[in-house]
Design a protein around this motif. Structure first.
Motif, PDB file in Angstrom:
ATOM      1  N   SER A   1      76.290 -37.732  28.845  1.00 16.85           N
ATOM      2  CA  SER A   1      76.499 -38.517  29.775  1.00 16.85           C
ATOM      3  C   SER A   1      77.912 -38.909  29.581  1.00 16.85           C
ATOM      4  O   SER A   1      78.626 -39.452  30.636  1.00 16.85           O
ATOM      5  N   LEU A   2      78.474 -39.035  28.909  1.00 19.10           N
ATOM      6  CA  LEU A   2      79.749 -39.586  28.462  1.00 19.10           C
ATOM      7  C   LEU A   2      80.993 -38.679  28.452  1.00 19.10           C
ATOM      8  O   LEU A   2      82.256 -39.118  29.591  1.00 19.10           O
TER       9      LEU A   2
ATOM     10  N   TRP B   1      77.925 -43.150  34.870  1.00 19.65           N
ATOM     11  CA  TRP B   1      77.354 -43.326  33.639  1.00 19.65           C
ATOM     12  C   TRP B   1      75.402 -43.656  33.753  1.00 19.65           C
ATOM     13  O   TRP B   1      74.222 -43.214  33.380  1.00 19.65           O
TER      14      TRP B   1
ATOM     15  N   PRO C   1      78.578 -48.949  25.961  1.00 17.62           N
ATOM     16  CA  PRO C   1      79.608 -47.896  26.409  1.00 17.62           C
ATOM     17  C   PRO C   1      79.900 -49.349  27.170  1.00 17.62           C
ATOM     18  O   PRO C   1      81.110 -49.024  27.855  1.00 17.62           O
TER      19      PRO C   1
END
Length: 270
Positions: free
Chosen positions: A70-71, A202, A248
């Motif tokens: 995902s990052l 995200w 995040p």
């Protein structure tokens, strides 16, 4: 009278802030309440707080790999949208052409089309290109952003054109004006778009779910949905995954909060 109004406004805002923050606080409390389930609701102050849910999450699931997936996708999408949106916004703001306002209006109209309407044609296109079950297939529809173009164009319109003229007298071309004059002055808008683009990627669920078929490639929202089937009654583990998914976004917003507020405000200044 003014003091009473200020006090009343402070109370209302405080209640609203508490109401918005409480679900996130309850999520954190649940995640550190060992064995929290349907029959044992967590207390506001846990008797025996524990991080065992986080340990179980990382030990029994490939959660670290999912976070990395995902990052990586979020960073790639954000960089791509910043590049395409900035270049397109500069063209609409500083390089007027016949029909530019109509083209811009049509481009903005695409924001009104729900993603659900585009899922089938996008899937067929990605399948014909042989990009199913690849990160490229996930990235392609999000390389450009109509909202990003609008946001940066409004910010660039607020930059005095006298600066462009002074740079042209010194022999600067459009690329130099774009990189050294315009972009540094629209930093708040760039920070705003960075937060929005990162958050959108995200939290994206439907499109990655359709494109990615291999469990090793899945993103965080898909993994969180899978946890509901694997840990149906273990709410501490489910909430641990939710807390990790939010961290995040909280960090990036705290870092860019001042620029986000300033950027949104500047888009309404003519």
């Amino acid at each position: 009278m003014r003091k009473r109004s200020a006090v009343a406004l402070t109370i209302v805002v405080s209640i609203g802030a508490l109401a918005m923050f409480f679900p996130f606080l309850w999520t954190i409390i649940t995640s550190i309440s060992s064995g929290a389930g349907l029959s044992a609701s967590p207390q506001l102050i846990p008797d025996d707080p524990s991080l065992s849910a986080y340990a179980e999450l990382f030990d029994n699931t490939p959660f670290l790999q999912v976070i990395a997936n995902s990052l990586g996708l979020a960073i790639a999408t954000t960089v791509a949208q910043l590049a395409t949106s900035a270049l397109a916004a500069y063209a609409f703001s500083r390089l007027p052409f016949r029909g530019s306002n109509l083209v811009f209006a049509i481009y903005l109209a695409t924001m009104m089309i729900p993603i659900q309407v585009l899922i089938v044609p996008l899937f067929i296109e990605i399948k014909m290109l042989g990009l199913l079950n690849t990160y490229v297939g996930v990235l392609l529809p999000g390389l450009a952003s109509a909202f990003g173009v609008f946001l940066l164009r409004q910010a660039m319109n607020a930059v005095p054109r006298e600066l462009d003229e002074a740079a042209k007298i010194d022999g600067a071309g459009h690329f130099r004006i774009f990189g050294t004059i315009v972009m540094p002055l629209v930093g708040p808008a760039v920070a705003t778009l960075t937060v929005f683009a990162f958050m959108s990627s995200w939290n994206s669920f439907l499109w990655p779910l359709i494109v990615l078929r291999t469990p090793e490639l899945q993103t965080l929202p898909i993994a969180l949905a899978g946890l509901q089937g694997q840990y149906t009654t273990q709410w501490d583990v489910l909430m641990a995954g939710s807390v990790i998914s939010v961290i995040p976004m909280v960090l990036i917003y705290i870092f860019a909060q001042r620029y986000v507020i300033q950027g949104v405000a500047n888009t309404g200044i003519k």
